[in-house]
Each structure stands twice: as C-alpha cells, then as structure tokens.
Design a protein around this motif. Structure first.
Motif, short mmCIF file in Angstrom:
data_model
loop_
_atom_site.label_atom_id
_atom_site.label_comp_id
_atom_site.label_asym_id
_atom_site.label_seq_id
_atom_site.Cartn_x
_atom_site.Cartn_y
_atom_site.Cartn_z
N GLN A 109 0.99 -1.32 -0.36
CA GLN A 109 -0.42 -0.13 -0.14
C GLN A 109 1.05 1.42 0.37
O GLN A 109 0.40 2.63 0.49
CB GLN A 109 -1.34 -0.47 1.21
N GLY A 110 1.69 0.76 -0.68
CA GLY A 110 2.96 2.39 -0.43
C GLY A 110 3.59 2.51 0.80
O GLY A 110 3.98 4.32 0.52
N GLY A 111 3.95 2.09 1.67
CA GLY A 111 4.06 1.72 2.91
C GLY A 111 5.88 2.07 2.90
O GLY A 111 6.30 1.88 2.10
N THR A 112 6.57 2.67 3.74
CA THR A 112 7.96 2.58 3.95
C THR A 112 7.97 1.86 5.63
O THR A 112 7.82 2.07 5.97
CB THR A 112 8.68 4.09 3.59
N PHE A 113 9.62 1.61 4.59
CA PHE A 113 9.97 0.70 5.50
C PHE A 113 10.93 0.66 6.91
O PHE A 113 11.54 2.19 6.04
CB PHE A 113 10.78 -0.92 4.96
N ASN A 114 11.00 1.19 7.93
CA ASN A 114 11.36 1.87 9.05
C ASN A 114 12.67 0.41 9.15
O ASN A 114 11.92 0.02 10.23
CB ASN A 114 10.69 2.40 10.42
N ALA A 115 14.30 0.63 8.99
CA ALA A 115 15.23 -0.28 9.69
C ALA A 115 15.16 -0.19 10.98
O ALA A 115 15.51 -1.29 11.54
CB ALA A 115 16.29 -0.20 8.94
N CYS B 40 7.13 -1.64 8.46
CA CYS B 40 6.73 -0.45 7.67
C CYS B 40 5.93 0.58 8.48
O CYS B 40 5.12 0.28 9.25
CB CYS B 40 6.06 -1.11 6.59
N LYS B 41 6.33 1.37 7.47
CA LYS B 41 5.43 2.83 8.11
C LYS B 41 4.36 2.97 7.16
O LYS B 41 4.44 3.54 6.04
CB LYS B 41 6.94 4.17 8.26
N CYS B 42 3.02 3.48 7.08
CA CYS B 42 1.72 2.90 6.37
C CYS B 42 1.19 3.64 6.33
O CYS B 42 0.97 4.80 7.41
CB CYS B 42 0.42 2.31 6.80
N PRO B 43 0.11 4.38 5.43
CA PRO B 43 0.26 5.48 4.82
C PRO B 43 -1.12 5.57 6.12
O PRO B 43 -1.30 4.03 6.41
CB PRO B 43 -0.45 5.26 3.43
N LEU B 44 -1.71 6.59 5.66
CA LEU B 44 -3.19 6.26 6.08
C LEU B 44 -4.44 5.72 6.19
O LEU B 44 -4.75 5.57 4.91
CB LEU B 44 -3.71 8.03 6.61
N GLY B 45 -4.88 5.06 6.84
CA GLY B 45 -5.84 3.86 6.32
C GLY B 45 -5.39 2.46 6.41
O GLY B 45 -6.38 1.91 6.19
N TYR B 46 -4.37 2.56 6.65
CA TYR B 46 -3.21 0.48 7.01
C TYR B 46 -2.80 0.16 8.18
O TYR B 46 -1.91 1.24 8.30
CB TYR B 46 -2.97 0.97 5.73
N LYS B 47 -3.06 -0.61 8.38
CA LYS B 47 -1.83 -0.71 9.59
C LYS B 47 -1.25 -2.23 9.24
O LYS B 47 -1.37 -3.16 8.42
CB LYS B 47 -3.24 -1.18 11.17
N GLY B 48 -0.49 -2.93 10.11
CA GLY B 48 0.09 -4.11 10.48
C GLY B 48 1.82 -4.13 9.82
O GLY B 48 2.34 -3.13 9.35
N PRO B 49 2.43 -4.73 10.36
CA PRO B 49 3.86 -5.13 9.87
C PRO B 49 4.18 -4.80 8.67
O PRO B 49 4.94 -3.75 8.49
CB PRO B 49 4.19 -6.04 10.32
N CYS B 50 2.63 -5.46 7.89
CA CYS B 50 3.56 -4.75 6.23
C CYS B 50 2.56 -4.23 5.59
O CYS B 50 2.67 -4.38 4.38
CB CYS B 50 3.10 -5.84 5.21
N THR C 150 -6.28 -3.31 6.07
CA THR C 150 -7.11 -2.08 6.77
C THR C 150 -7.48 -1.39 7.87
O THR C 150 -7.71 -2.27 8.58
CB THR C 150 -8.57 -2.33 5.96
N ASP C 151 -7.27 -0.46 8.39
CA ASP C 151 -7.62 -0.01 9.49
C ASP C 151 -8.99 0.23 9.71
O ASP C 151 -9.75 1.28 9.47
CB ASP C 151 -7.20 1.47 9.36
#
Length: 211
Positions: free
Chosen positions: A93-99, A104-114, A118-119
């Motif tokens: 969903q276009g998230g970015t990985f936080n090392a 993953c840092k998720c965009p608004l409306g999404y959650k979870g490790p990857c 959906t929130d």
C-alpha cells in the motif's frame, strides 16, 4: 551484524543445486539458474537468492562445497557468477520500511507489519464509544449508557434514568411556573388594594349642616 545477503551467501554449501547424473560435460560449467529461494524477511529489507546449476559428478562430490573445491571455484567467484540476489518483502500500500523499528510505516487507513491490514476504525463506526481495529474487523468499547455493535443503543436502565430525570425536570419547571404565576396574581391583588385606598371619597352636605 552480518547483512542478510551475506548470511545467505555463507549458506551456499547447503542450498539446493542440481548435480548431473554421473559426470556431465563440460565439467564445472555453470548452467541455467535455479528457482528463487524464499524471502528472508516478511516485509521491508528482505533478500531472495538463487544459484546457478553447475555441472559436477555427484557420485564423487555429493555436496556443492566439495564440487566448488574440486572445480577450483572460489567463494568470491561463485558469489559473482553463481548466485544472484534481489530485494523482496516490500511494504504494501505504498508504505515505507523503518529499519530501526523493523516494520513498515503505513499510509493513513492501513496497519500491520507490512501495511496489509485495513484500519477499520478510520471511518469512526462507533457512535458513542472507542473503536479498536482488528484484522478485517473492529470492536467498539461503548460509553457507560450505551450498548450494541456500534454503541448506538441506550441500555434499558439508562432509558429509565433519562425518562425519570426528564419527568423530574418537567415537574420542577411546572412548579416554578406556578410560583411565578402566583406571585404575579398576589402583586396584582396588592396593587388593587393600594389603589382603592388612595381614591378620594365624596361627602354630601345634609339639610341641617351649614355649608
């Protein structure tokens, strides 16, 4: 700390590879690529690896390590020509990985490790309560007076309390209205009495009285 691709590279002697039936020709030749191995991370900075098949006599050299030694192939040469790596496990969903947090840092409306979940609380489904997001679901923790899946129903005892409170307020309002009306009537009565006292009285002169 060893990088993922180095960890995978160090296991080159146990990974799957095809050995020819008996002595194939030309001996020690790199052949076609094998299948990609699984990603070593669920999401983010994962790495996948695959190896070339090599022509070797499996009756004499049953393990890849032995085959490479017999073929005078160094580890660095095998890494450069016999193995291939690619990044895998990207955030969804276009998230970015936080090392630092390994997630993953998720965009608004999404959650979870990857960012695969959906929130479900994004649309604020709980009318009178706090929403807790779950996998493809949500849960409402209702305020004390409410119940129901989305906290939109008053509890029976709450309805009774609200009804009695409204009735009590109505009675109090009626009582104050009665007092105000009574005071107004009393004031009007008292005002009338004072006006009557202040009015002059007429006196007629009798026949025996001198003017």
């Amino acid at each position: 700390m060893m990088k993922p691709y180095m960890e995978l590279g160090c296991l080159f002697f146990i990974v799957f590879f095809k050995l020819g039936s008996g002595a194939c020709a030309p001996f020690c030749e790199f052949r076609d690529w094998g299948q990609w191995h699984g990603c070593n991370a669920t999401c983010g900075s994962g790495v996948q690896i695959r190896e070339r098949n090599i022509c070797c006599d499996k009756t004499r050299y049953p393990a890849l390590k032995q085959c490479l030694i017999s073929c005078n192939i160094t580890f660095s040469l095998w890494q450069a020509n016999g193995t291939e790596h690619k990044v895998c496990g990207k955030c969804q969903q276009g998230g970015t990985f936080n090392a630092d947090q390994h997630r993953c840092k998720c965009p608004l409306g999404y959650k979870g490790p990857c960012c695969e979940d959906t929130d479900d609380c994004l649309k604020q489904p709980c009318m009178f309560g706090r929403c807790t997001d779950k996998i493809n679901d949500f849960q409402c923790d209702c305020m004390v007076l409410f119940e129901g899946e989305i906290c939109n129903k008053l509890k029976p005892w709450a309805i009774a309390i609200i009804t009695l409170t409204a009735l009590a307020l109505l009675l109090v309002c009626c009582y104050f209205c009665y007092l105000m009306g009574k005071d107004e009537i009393d004031n009007e009565t008292e005002k009338g009495r004072k006006e009557r006292k202040l009015q002059p009285t007429s006196h007629k002169i009798g026949p025996t009285e001198k003017p």
